[in-house]
Motif scaffolding. Structure first.
Motif, short mmCIF file in Angstrom:
data_model
loop_
_atom_site.label_atom_id
_atom_site.label_comp_id
_atom_site.label_asym_id
_atom_site.label_seq_id
_atom_site.Cartn_x
_atom_site.Cartn_y
_atom_site.Cartn_z
N SER A 122 9.72 10.03 12.78
CA SER A 122 9.19 8.88 13.14
C SER A 122 7.91 8.58 12.59
CB SER A 122 9.19 8.69 14.70
OG SER A 122 8.05 9.91 15.26
N THR A 123 7.37 9.38 12.02
CA THR A 123 6.12 9.05 11.34
C THR A 123 5.96 8.25 10.07
OG1 THR A 123 5.14 11.19 12.21
CG2 THR A 123 3.88 10.00 10.15
N TYR A 124 5.18 7.14 10.05
CA TYR A 124 4.86 6.40 8.89
C TYR A 124 3.73 6.72 8.34
CZ TYR A 124 4.35 3.76 13.14
OH TYR A 124 4.13 3.11 14.34
N LEU A 125 3.25 6.42 6.93
CA LEU A 125 2.22 6.85 6.39
C LEU A 125 1.18 5.51 6.85
CD1 LEU A 125 1.86 9.34 4.92
CD2 LEU A 125 1.58 8.09 2.89
N ALA A 126 -0.16 5.84 7.10
CA ALA A 126 -0.88 4.62 7.33
C ALA A 126 -2.41 5.04 6.62
CB ALA A 126 -1.20 4.61 8.77
N ARG A 127 -3.27 4.05 6.66
CA ARG A 127 -4.45 4.12 5.91
C ARG A 127 -5.60 3.93 7.23
NH1 ARG A 127 -4.68 1.66 -0.06
NH2 ARG A 127 -2.76 2.75 -0.91
N GLU A 150 0.82 -1.14 0.09
CA GLU A 150 0.07 -0.12 -0.15
C GLU A 150 0.99 1.28 -0.12
OE1 GLU A 150 -4.05 -1.20 2.34
OE2 GLU A 150 -2.10 -1.36 3.33
N ALA A 151 2.06 1.08 0.46
CA ALA A 151 2.98 2.38 0.68
C ALA A 151 3.47 2.52 -0.68
CB ALA A 151 4.07 1.87 1.84
N VAL A 152 3.55 1.84 -1.58
CA VAL A 152 4.07 2.14 -2.88
C VAL A 152 3.07 2.84 -3.60
CG1 VAL A 152 4.07 0.96 -5.15
CG2 VAL A 152 5.22 -0.29 -3.26
N ALA A 153 1.78 2.54 -3.49
CA ALA A 153 0.75 3.57 -3.95
C ALA A 153 0.74 4.87 -3.25
CB ALA A 153 -0.74 2.98 -3.98
N ALA A 174 5.58 7.86 3.51
CA ALA A 174 5.47 6.87 2.84
C ALA A 174 6.57 5.91 2.46
CB ALA A 174 4.85 7.03 1.52
N SER A 175 7.86 6.75 2.34
CA SER A 175 9.00 5.77 2.14
C SER A 175 9.41 4.99 3.35
CB SER A 175 10.20 6.80 1.88
OG SER A 175 10.04 7.53 0.74
N ARG A 176 9.14 5.65 4.58
CA ARG A 176 9.27 4.91 5.77
C ARG A 176 8.60 3.56 5.88
NH1 ARG A 176 11.91 6.42 10.17
NH2 ARG A 176 10.39 5.71 11.67
N SER A 177 7.38 3.61 5.59
CA SER A 177 6.33 2.53 5.72
C SER A 177 6.76 1.51 4.56
CB SER A 177 4.82 2.99 5.04
OG SER A 177 4.35 3.60 6.22
N LEU A 178 7.11 2.00 3.46
CA LEU A 178 7.74 1.07 2.18
C LEU A 178 8.98 0.34 2.95
CD1 LEU A 178 7.44 -0.07 -0.70
CD2 LEU A 178 8.62 1.74 -1.33
N SER A 179 9.68 1.16 3.50
CA SER A 179 10.97 0.12 4.08
C SER A 179 10.71 -0.75 5.13
CB SER A 179 11.93 1.61 4.48
OG SER A 179 11.54 1.83 5.60
N GLY A 180 9.39 -0.77 5.40
CA GLY A 180 9.00 -1.87 6.45
C GLY A 180 9.10 -1.41 7.85
#
Length: 462
Positions: free
Chosen positions: A391-396, A135-138, A152-158
């Motif tokens: 420290s924030t990561y993107l979430a839905r 989802e972070a890719v989109a 979003a990059s932080r989420s994509l990196s796991g």
């Protein structure tokens, strides 16, 4: 899921310096042989992860284009399958001709056009990404601010996924403790108490609250705010829109009712995208005979009903009126309202923010700009935003819902474990349900219907 080879133009439609065609499948050797194996000077078979500058020829050996060819051998690729990328000139006609040639070359192995998000879905199905990362890719592609892109990059990196996995692991360890004690009913309760199940559960709940707080910030970065400027005619709504955006977006005149339709502009405050909607003045004291104005007022109320925050503009030089009170009473319940007292340059008020019971009031002047920064800060505060550094990561929204569900089950589990004689079977079940809710975030437990909805929103070629 259909596992036949897929192809797509991965770059955006239109003219560009470079256009990329991406092919993914379990074995693309025959496609590569057809495309590049006929010329005597061809380097076929291609070495994985090497760049080749090659001609792109049609079936009659006529030149379509020249460009870069990259081959990624499974499982060391984005999708976990063989991937072939052709990078040529970015003209739409050239890209279409090249795609048609590839489809022709891959006809024998069933090469077909990819559906939206199908490359990333295959990456998920082949364990190259978990669902949150997919989802972070989109989200990275759709990011509208720098802060959203970084998150979003932080989420994509796991980062987000690892925190969820660590939380799930702690729940699993507690489940093992509780469920193993069920086999020894004469010792189970004492065993659970000695193992400090209460303390371990409290730690899990605290960790979940911390993750939820970060995710909520990320969700705000992703979704942004829908802020509606509302109020009677000639109170300065359009002037406030111009002041917040820093541009003369809306027409401002002394004539009441200048704005007839909504005016929309997007800004960002501290990286949070905010959509501002200036609306027609709301008349409540009398009906208007102007048909256009009636439509504008109707649209204004429609926007108000969809708002995340309402900025209720009032004239500080005149004070509150009965019509202001009527407008305020008609606002939908549950939507935060900030009362913005404009024209303090005429009233003598100082720029300030007041919190009276549950009412937030901001005093400002759109004429000289005093108090505008106070309103910006108050918008973020009411929305629940606070600076969190890197420290924030993107979430839905679905991630937040899953965490809320997990939190509810952990709260019930706490009630069970705090009883004099804890019902361990019920405690174990609540822990299992909490684990399932969290697993749905990363895709360890996810229905095919949900996967279909998620990836259908991706762009084609990703």
């Amino acid at each position: 899921m259909d596992s036949s080879p897929i192809i797509a133009i991965a770059t955006a439609p239109g003219r560009g310096g470079v256009g990329i065609i991406r092919i993914s499948g379990k074995d693309l050797s025959s496609v590569m042989q057809e495309l590049f194996g006929r010329a005597s000077s061809s380097p076929f078979p291609l070495t994985p992860r090497h760049a080749y500058y090659l001609p792109f020829l049609d079936a009659e050996n006529n030149l379509i284009d020249k460009g870069i060819v990259l081959y990624f051998k499974a499982p060391h690729s984005y999708t976990g399958e063989d991937i072939l990328e052709l990078q040529g000139h970015g003209g739409p006609v050239v890209m279409q001709m090249l795609q048609e040639r590839c489809l022709e070359a891959g006809k024998n192995i069933g090469l077909r056009l990819a559906e939206p998000g199908e490359f990333t879905r295959r990456a998920f199905m082949n364990d190259k990404l978990d669902l949150a990362q997919a989802e972070a890719v989109a989200d990275l592609i759709d990011a509208t601010t720098e802060a959203a892109a970084r998150s979003a990059s932080r989420s994509l990196s796991g980062v987000f996924s690892r925190e969820i996995h660590e939380l799930v692991e702690q729940i699993i360890q507690l489940r093992i403790l509780v469920e193993s004690s069920l086999d020894f009913p004469e010792e189970d309760i004492e065993f659970v108490k000695k193992a400090d199940a209460t303390g371990r559960l409290a730690t899990i709940r605290t960790l979940l609250e911390n993750i939820f707080s970060q995710a909520a910030q990320g969700s705000l970065l992703r979704e942004g705010l829908h802020v509606v400027l509302a109020g009677q005619v000639n109170v300065g709504k359009s002037s406030l829109l111009n002041a917040l955006t820093g541009n003369n977006i809306a027409i401002v005149t002394p004539i009441a009712g200048t704005t007839r339709d909504k005016v929309v502009e997007t800004i960002q405050i501290s990286g949070v995208p905010i959509t501002l909607i200036d609306t027609a003045g709301l008349r409540t004291d009398q009906d208007t005979n102007d048909e256009v104005e009636k439509i504008g007022i109707e649209r204004a109320w429609n926007e108000i009903s969809r708002a995340d925050i309402i900025l209720h503009l009032l004239d500080a030089s005149q004070g509150p009126t009965r019509n202001d009170e009527k407008v305020a009473s008609a606002f939908p319940s549950g939507i935060p309202v900030i009362q913005v007292w404009n024209k303090i340059d005429l009233s003598g008020h100082r720029p300030s923010v007041d919190h009276i019971l549950e009412t937030t009031q901001v005093y400002l002047s759109t004429h000289d700009g005093r108090g505008i920064d106070l309103l910006r800060d108050e918008l973020l505060r009411v929305a629940g935003w606070h600076q969190t550094g890197e420290s924030t990561y993107l979430a839905r929204e679905r991630h937040l819902i899953a965490m809320k569900v997990a939190g509810d089950h952990l709260a019930i589990a706490t009630q069970h474990v705090e009883q004099e004689k804890p019902p361990l079977d019920l405690l174990a079940e609540e822990l299992r349900l909490a684990q399932d809710a969290l697993n749905s975030i990363t895709g360890n437990f996810t229905s095919d219907d949900l996967l279909g909805m998620i990836f259908a929103r991706f762009c084609i070629g990703k």
